[in-house]
Design a protein around this motif. Sequence first.
Motif, short mmCIF file in Angstrom:
data_model
loop_
_atom_site.label_atom_id
_atom_site.label_comp_id
_atom_site.label_asym_id
_atom_site.label_seq_id
_atom_site.Cartn_x
_atom_site.Cartn_y
_atom_site.Cartn_z
N ALA A 1 0.84 -1.19 0.00
CA ALA A 1 0.00 0.00 0.00
C ALA A 1 0.88 1.25 0.00
O ALA A 1 1.90 1.29 0.70
CB ALA A 1 -0.91 0.01 1.22
N SER A 2 0.48 2.24 -0.76
CA SER A 2 1.25 3.48 -0.83
C SER A 2 0.33 4.64 -1.18
O SER A 2 -0.83 4.44 -1.53
CB SER A 2 2.38 3.36 -1.85
OG SER A 2 1.85 3.12 -3.14
N GLY A 3 0.87 5.84 -1.09
CA GLY A 3 0.13 7.02 -1.49
C GLY A 3 -0.39 7.88 -0.35
O GLY A 3 -0.97 8.94 -0.59
N GLY A 4 -0.21 7.42 0.86
CA GLY A 4 -0.66 8.22 1.99
C GLY A 4 0.18 9.47 2.16
O GLY A 4 1.21 9.64 1.52
N GLY A 5 -0.29 10.34 3.04
CA GLY A 5 0.45 11.56 3.29
C GLY A 5 -0.39 12.56 4.05
O GLY A 5 -1.45 12.23 4.59
N LEU A 6 0.10 13.78 4.08
CA LEU A 6 -0.58 14.88 4.77
C LEU A 6 -1.28 15.74 3.72
O LEU A 6 -0.68 16.16 2.74
CB LEU A 6 0.43 15.71 5.55
CG LEU A 6 -0.09 16.98 6.22
CD1 LEU A 6 -1.12 16.65 7.28
CD2 LEU A 6 1.07 17.78 6.80
N VAL A 7 -2.56 16.00 3.96
CA VAL A 7 -3.33 16.80 3.01
C VAL A 7 -4.26 17.72 3.79
O VAL A 7 -4.68 17.39 4.91
CB VAL A 7 -4.12 15.88 2.05
CG1 VAL A 7 -5.14 15.05 2.80
CG2 VAL A 7 -4.75 16.66 0.92
N GLN A 8 -4.58 18.85 3.22
CA GLN A 8 -5.51 19.77 3.86
C GLN A 8 -6.95 19.32 3.67
O GLN A 8 -7.27 18.62 2.70
CB GLN A 8 -5.32 21.17 3.31
CG GLN A 8 -4.04 21.85 3.76
CD GLN A 8 -4.00 23.32 3.37
OE1 GLN A 8 -4.57 23.72 2.36
NE2 GLN A 8 -3.32 24.13 4.18
N GLU A 9 -7.77 19.74 4.58
CA GLU A 9 -9.20 19.44 4.48
C GLU A 9 -9.73 19.89 3.12
O GLU A 9 -9.42 20.97 2.64
CB GLU A 9 -9.95 20.16 5.60
CG GLU A 9 -11.42 19.82 5.69
CD GLU A 9 -12.10 20.42 6.89
OE1 GLU A 9 -11.45 21.25 7.59
OE2 GLU A 9 -13.25 20.08 7.17
N GLY A 10 -10.49 19.00 2.50
CA GLY A 10 -11.02 19.26 1.17
C GLY A 10 -10.13 18.78 0.04
O GLY A 10 -10.53 18.80 -1.12
N GLY A 11 -8.95 18.33 0.40
CA GLY A 11 -8.00 17.87 -0.61
C GLY A 11 -8.25 16.44 -1.04
O GLY A 11 -9.22 15.80 -0.62
N SER A 12 -7.35 15.94 -1.88
CA SER A 12 -7.49 14.61 -2.45
C SER A 12 -6.18 13.83 -2.35
O SER A 12 -5.10 14.42 -2.30
CB SER A 12 -7.88 14.70 -3.93
OG SER A 12 -9.13 15.35 -4.10
N LEU A 13 -6.32 12.53 -2.31
CA LEU A 13 -5.19 11.62 -2.37
C LEU A 13 -5.60 10.39 -3.16
O LEU A 13 -6.79 10.06 -3.22
CB LEU A 13 -4.75 11.18 -0.96
CG LEU A 13 -3.92 12.12 -0.10
CD1 LEU A 13 -3.75 11.51 1.29
CD2 LEU A 13 -2.58 12.42 -0.73
N ILE A 14 -4.61 9.72 -3.73
CA ILE A 14 -4.86 8.44 -4.38
C ILE A 14 -3.97 7.40 -3.70
O ILE A 14 -2.74 7.52 -3.71
CB ILE A 14 -4.56 8.49 -5.89
CG1 ILE A 14 -5.46 9.50 -6.58
CG2 ILE A 14 -4.76 7.10 -6.50
CD1 ILE A 14 -5.14 9.69 -8.06
N LEU A 15 -4.61 6.41 -3.11
CA LEU A 15 -3.87 5.29 -2.52
C LEU A 15 -3.77 4.17 -3.55
O LEU A 15 -4.69 3.94 -4.33
CB LEU A 15 -4.56 4.78 -1.27
CG LEU A 15 -4.78 5.78 -0.13
CD1 LEU A 15 -5.35 5.06 1.09
CD2 LEU A 15 -3.52 6.52 0.21
#
Length: 126
Positions: free
Chosen positions: A6-20
């Motif tokens: 598993a990868s793709g985690g991180g720190l993001v601001q509220e309302g933001g997006s990530l792809i794991l």
Amino acid sequence: EVQLQASGGGLVQEGGSLILSCEASGLIFDDYGFGWFRQSPGKGREGIAYINVYDGSTYYAESVKGRFTLSSDKAKNTVYMRMNNLAPEDTAVYYCAAGGDRDFDIGFESDLYKYWGQGTQVTVSS
């Protein structure tokens, strides 16, 4: 040896997006269903999304429905979870898991999953 990375985690601001991403090796990719679970401090493990790689069917928990989307790439043996409109309550360690088979969707029954990845941290700041 079966491995789920598993990868793709991180720190993001509220309302933001990530792809794991969850890259699988050592198994026949489309023979399995893949689930995503998450766990935050003081809370139990929560099943949030599931995909049957063979037929593409997906299931989502109410907490993420409409914000998270699963997809898979059979050529890369990888399942992706796009997470949009993230909120602080989405902060958790996210795990991918493989189990069931192409004809039997196991959804969020964590005990039925045979293989688990190592987890990736997602932190959403307000």
